[in-house]
Motif scaffolding. Structure first.
Motif, PDB file in Angstrom:
ATOM      1  N   LEU A 214      26.857 -36.284 -30.804  1.00  0.00           N
ATOM      2  CA  LEU A 214      27.402 -37.436 -31.516  1.00  0.00           C
ATOM      3  C   LEU A 214      26.836 -38.173 -33.268  1.00  0.00           C
ATOM      4  CD1 LEU A 214      28.629 -40.143 -30.799  1.00  0.00           C
ATOM      5  CD2 LEU A 214      26.477 -40.769 -30.305  1.00  0.00           C
ATOM      6  N   VAL A 215      25.621 -37.355 -33.006  1.00  0.00           N
ATOM      7  CA  VAL A 215      25.563 -37.599 -34.522  1.00  0.00           C
ATOM      8  C   VAL A 215      25.876 -37.147 -36.051  1.00  0.00           C
ATOM      9  CG1 VAL A 215      23.190 -37.104 -36.040  1.00  0.00           C
ATOM     10  CG2 VAL A 215      23.020 -38.688 -33.727  1.00  0.00           C
ATOM     11  N   ALA A 216      26.347 -35.927 -34.868  1.00  0.00           N
ATOM     12  CA  ALA A 216      26.686 -35.252 -36.018  1.00  0.00           C
ATOM     13  C   ALA A 216      28.199 -34.945 -36.075  1.00  0.00           C
ATOM     14  CB  ALA A 216      27.323 -33.053 -35.277  1.00  0.00           C
ATOM     15  N   ALA A 217      29.062 -35.502 -35.320  1.00  0.00           N
ATOM     16  CA  ALA A 217      30.777 -36.568 -35.341  1.00  0.00           C
ATOM     17  C   ALA A 217      30.402 -37.890 -36.466  1.00  0.00           C
ATOM     18  CB  ALA A 217      31.037 -37.059 -34.033  1.00  0.00           C
ATOM     19  N   ILE A 218      28.907 -38.876 -36.393  1.00  0.00           N
ATOM     20  CA  ILE A 218      28.825 -40.155 -36.756  1.00  0.00           C
ATOM     21  C   ILE A 218      28.398 -39.525 -38.625  1.00  0.00           C
ATOM     22  CG2 ILE A 218      27.720 -41.819 -37.202  1.00  0.00           C
ATOM     23  CD1 ILE A 218      27.187 -41.843 -33.904  1.00  0.00           C
ATOM     24  N   PHE A 219      27.607 -39.124 -38.691  1.00  0.00           N
ATOM     25  CA  PHE A 219      27.603 -38.194 -40.094  1.00  0.00           C
ATOM     26  C   PHE A 219      28.681 -37.427 -40.636  1.00  0.00           C
ATOM     27  CE2 PHE A 219      22.780 -36.638 -39.294  1.00  0.00           C
ATOM     28  CZ  PHE A 219      22.876 -38.939 -39.615  1.00  0.00           C
ATOM     29  N   PHE A 220      29.490 -36.566 -39.907  1.00  0.00           N
ATOM     30  CA  PHE A 220      30.851 -35.697 -40.375  1.00  0.00           C
ATOM     31  C   PHE A 220      31.676 -37.113 -41.150  1.00  0.00           C
ATOM     32  CE2 PHE A 220      35.153 -34.883 -39.509  1.00  0.00           C
ATOM     33  CZ  PHE A 220      35.468 -33.615 -40.412  1.00  0.00           C
ATOM     34  N   GLY A 221      31.805 -38.626 -39.962  1.00  0.00           N
ATOM     35  CA  GLY A 221      32.982 -38.835 -40.699  1.00  0.00           C
ATOM     36  C   GLY A 221      31.977 -40.027 -41.426  1.00  0.00           C
ATOM     37  N   ALA A 222      30.818 -40.081 -41.622  1.00  0.00           N
ATOM     38  CA  ALA A 222      30.403 -41.260 -42.800  1.00  0.00           C
ATOM     39  C   ALA A 222      30.421 -40.200 -44.433  1.00  0.00           C
ATOM     40  CB  ALA A 222      28.856 -40.989 -42.795  1.00  0.00           C
TER      41      ALA A 222
END
Length: 582
Positions: free
Chosen positions: A86-94
Motif C-alpha cells: 500500500l505504501v509503495a502504491a501511494i508513493f508511486f502515485g505521488a
C-alpha cells in the motif's frame, strides 16, 4: 475420555452444531482444516534426506503455529506485506504526479538530473508494488529488505532534493529566503509510523535517522557552500537551523509515541483472538454458520483446529442443539480414521466452539481438483480406511449422512501418509433417536446433493447405514473418474437423478478400471438399499479383495508426497522414506 478440558480453560457447557446447506459445492460445511500452504506443483523424483532434513521437517511443522506474539506471527508478516504494498502504491502515485508536474511546469531551479532521480524513485516504487503483489508468503528478512527499499529509496532522493533546494536558493541573485526542507521528511516519518507494524524500540532509530537527515544536509551546506554561508550570516542561521530541528524533534516524538500506541492496540486485538487457552492463528475455512481456525494451546503449544459458531448465529437454540449433537456424536468415536475431539466450551462473549485435532494434508476432493482422478489402488486404500471408521460409527447406531470428498481427509498422522480421516459428523444422527428429527426438518434436504442417497433425496424413508454406503459409492465414482455420478448444475436435477436415473458406468469414463471395481461402485449406487452392501464391513472386505494390478501402501503414499505438495509435506515424506529404509 476424548472430551476433556485443560487447566484455566473456560467451563465446558452444551453447545450446538452447524448444519450443512444444500448447495452443489463440496465444501459447504468445512470442519476439516485446509492446508496452510497451497500445493505448489510437482517436483522431479523423490529425495533422500539426512537427519538434519528430518529436523528441518519438524521445524516446518512447528512453523505452522509459529509465534505466540504478533511480531513473529504469520499474521504480522501478511499484514506487513499488505502495508508495504500500500505504501509503495501511494508513493508511486505521488511521485508520478510530481514527476508529471515537473515535466510540464519546469521551474528555473529544476534540472534534468534531478528529474532523472525522481523518475528512478517512481520506477522503483512501481516495481515494489508488482513484487509485493506476486509474493504470497515472503519471509520476514525479505520483507525487511523490501521495507528498506520502500522507505530508503525515497529517503535518498529527499537528501538529494533537500541539498539541491538549499544550494539553489542560496545562489539566487535576489537573496531569496532559504526553503524549509523538513516537509517531505515529516511525510516519510509519519507514513512509516502509521503503516508499518512495529515496536517503538525498533521504530525509534529508524525514525530518528529520518529526522536527522535534513538537519545533516543543512550542516553540510553550512560547511561546504559559501553562498549558503553568506545567506545565514549572524543570527539568521541559528534561527533557521533551530526552527527546523525543533520541528523534526517533535515529528520524531509524535511518530514513536504513535507507533507504541498502534502496537498496543494490535496486541490487544491479537489477545482478543483467543478462546480460553487457545490462541487463534489463522482462519482455515467457513461454512454456512460456522468457521474453522488453526489454533494453538497456550500451555501445551500444540496445533489444533477450532470450530466456532458465528456470533450472529449463537442465539438460535436450534443451531446450538445441532452444534452440541456434532460434538457429542464425534466424541463417541475413537477409531484411528475418525477425527479426535479435544475440548469444547464457550467464551465470555458467547462464542461457542469445540477443539479437534489439526490435520496436515488435503481432503480427497482437493486431490482430484489438483491432480486429477486417483489411481484405483489408492482409491481402494483410502476408502477401506473410511469403511473402518464407519464400522465403528454404525456399530453404535450413528449414521453420518453427509459423506462427500470435502469430509474425507487425506492426512499425515503418526508418521504415515494417506491416513484417511472421516470428518464433520454435523448431520450425523442416531438411527434410533426419533426425538432428533426436528433438528433436520427446516424445509431443506440434509446432506450434499451430489453425494446423497435416494432415500435422503426423496425423504420417503429414514436414512440408515446403507445410506452412507451409497454416498461412499458416489465419492468413489468421483475419485476414479473426476466427476460425480450425476453432474447436473441444478440441485433439483441432481436430487431427482439420484432417485430415478442410473449413473453412467465408470468404465465408460475410465476404460482401464477393473470390471470388479466398477461392479463394486455400481452396487453401492443401487437405488434400493436392499441391493447395496448392507454394512461397511462387507464393503471393506470387498475393497480388500479387489483384483487390482497395482497396490497402494503408506510407503507409496510417502513417495508420492515427496513429488507433490507443499515443501513441508515433501520434507516429511522424504524423511519417512529414509526412516523406513533404515
Amino acid at each position: 475420555m476424548l472430551v476433556r478440558t485443560y487447566p484455566n480453560a473456560v467451563t465446558p457447557i452444551p453447545v450446538g452444531k452447524v448444519m450443512a446447506g444444500t448447495s452443489l459445492e463440496n465444501a459447504e460445511t468445512m470442519v476439516a482444516p485446509t492446508p496452510l500452504t497451497p500445493v505448489n506443483g510437482t517436483a522431479s523424483g523423490s529425495s533422500r534426506t539426512s537427519g538434519s532434513s528430518l529436523r528441518a521437517a519438524a521445524r516446518g511443522m512447528i512453523a505452522l503455529v509459529e509465534g505466540s506474539t504478533p511480531h513473529m506471527s504469520g499474521e504480522t508478516r501478511s499484514l506487513l506485506r499488505h502495508r508495504l504494498r500500500l505504501v509503495a502504491a501511494i508513493f508511486f502515485g505521488a511521485f508520478a504526479a510530481w514527476l508529471v508536474r515537473g515535466l510540464l511546469i519546469k521551474g528555473p531551479e529544476e534540472s534534468f538530473w534531478l528529474l532523472g532521480w525522481h523518475a528512478s524513485v517512481t520506477l522503483v516504487m512501481g516495481l515494489m508494488v508488482v513484487v509485493l503483489t506476486q509474493l504470497k508468503s515472503p519471509s520476514l528478512p525479505k520483507l525487511r529488505l523490501f521495507e528498506l527499499i520502500v522507505f530508503g529509496d525515497p529517503a535518498v532522493y529527499f537528501v538529494i532534493l533537500s541539498q539541491h533546494s538549499l544550494h539553489s536558493a542560496a545562489n539566487l541573485s535576489d537573496g531569496a529566503h532559504l526553503p524549509i526542507v523538513v516537509v517531505p521528511w515529516m511525510i516519510l516519518i509519519f507514513t512509516y509510523a502509521l503503516f508499518i507494524p512495529n515496536t517503538w524500540r525498533r521504530a525509534l532509530p529508524i525514525v530518528a535517522l529520518m529526522g536527522v537527515a535534513p538537519l545533516a544536509v543543512v550542516l553540510f551546506q553550512r560547511q561546504m557552500c559559501p553562498a549558503f554561508q553568506s545567506c545565514v550570516a549572524g543570527g539568521e542561521y541559528r534561527d533557521f537551523f533551530t526552527g527546523q530541528a525543533m520541528e523534526m524533534l517533535l515529528a520524531v516524538v509524535i511518530a514513536v509515541a504513535g507507533v507504541h500506541t498502534i502496537n498496543t492496540l494490535r496486541r490487544e486485538a491479537f489477545a482478543a483472538k483467543q478462546l480460553g487457552q487457545y490462541r487463534l492463528k489463522k482462519r482455515l475455512g467457513a461454512g454456512g454458520m460456522g468457521e474453522v481456525y488453526l489454533a494453538e494451546h497456550q500451555t501445551m503449544k500444540r496445533p489444533c483446529a477450532i470450530k466456532i459458531i458465528r456470533p450472529e448465529k449463537a442465539g438460535d437454540p436450534m443451531i446450538l442443539a445441532r452444534f452440541e449433537r456434532e460434538v457429542r456424536s464425534t466424541a463417541k468415536l475413537s477409531h484411528w480414521n475418525s477425527i479426535d475431539i479435544f475440548d469444547y466450551g464457550s467464551a465470555a462473549d458467547g462464542t461457542f466452539y469445540y477443539v479437534m485435532e489439526y490435520l496436515p494434508g488435503h481432503n480427497v476432493g482437493e486431490l482430484v481438483n489438483d491432480y486429477g482422478p486417483l489411481p484405483p489402488a489408492r482409491v481402494a486404500y483410502l476408502m477401506d480406511q473410511v469403511c473402518k471408521a464407519l464400522i465403528e460409527a454404525h456399530g453404535i447406531g450413528l449414521v453420518h449422512r453427509d459423506i462427500k470428498p470435502a469430509n474425507i481427509f487425506c492426512a499425515y498422522r503418526g508418521g504415515e501418509f494417506d491416513v484417511a480421516k472421516l470428518l464433520d459428523f454435523g448431520l450425523a444422527k442416531p438411527m434410533t433417536e426419533a426425538a432428533d428429527v426436528a433438528l433436520t426438518q427446516e424445509g431443506s434436504i440434509t446432506g450434499s446433493p451430489l453425494f446423497m442417497s435416494p432415500e435422503q433425496a426423496t425423504g420417503e424413508r429414514e436414512a440408515d447405514a446403507r445410506s452412507d454406503i451409497y454416498s461412499l459409492g458416489c465419492v468413489m465414482y468421483y475419485l476414479l473418474t473426476g466427476q460425480p455420478p450425476f453432474a447436473y448444475k441444478q440441485s433439483v436435477k441432481v436430487i431427482i437423478a439420484h432417485a430415478t436415473e442410473e449413473p453412467l458406468p465408470p468404465r465408460e469414463l475410465l476404460p482401464e478400471l477393473p470390471e470388479a471395481f466398477e461392479d463394486l461402485v455400481l452396487r453401492c449406487l443401487e437405488k434400493d438399499p436392499e441391493d447395496r452392501y448392507q454394512d461397511a464391513r462387507s464393503l471393506s472386505r470387498a475393497l480388500q479383495h479387489l483384483p487390482l494390478a497395482d497396490v497402494w501402501t503408506s510407503e507409496m503414499a510417502a513417495d508420492w508426497w515427496t513429488c507433490h505438495g507443499c515443501p513441508e509435506r515433501k520434507a516429511l515424506a522424504a524423511a519417512a522414506i529414509e526412516a523406513a529404509a533404515v
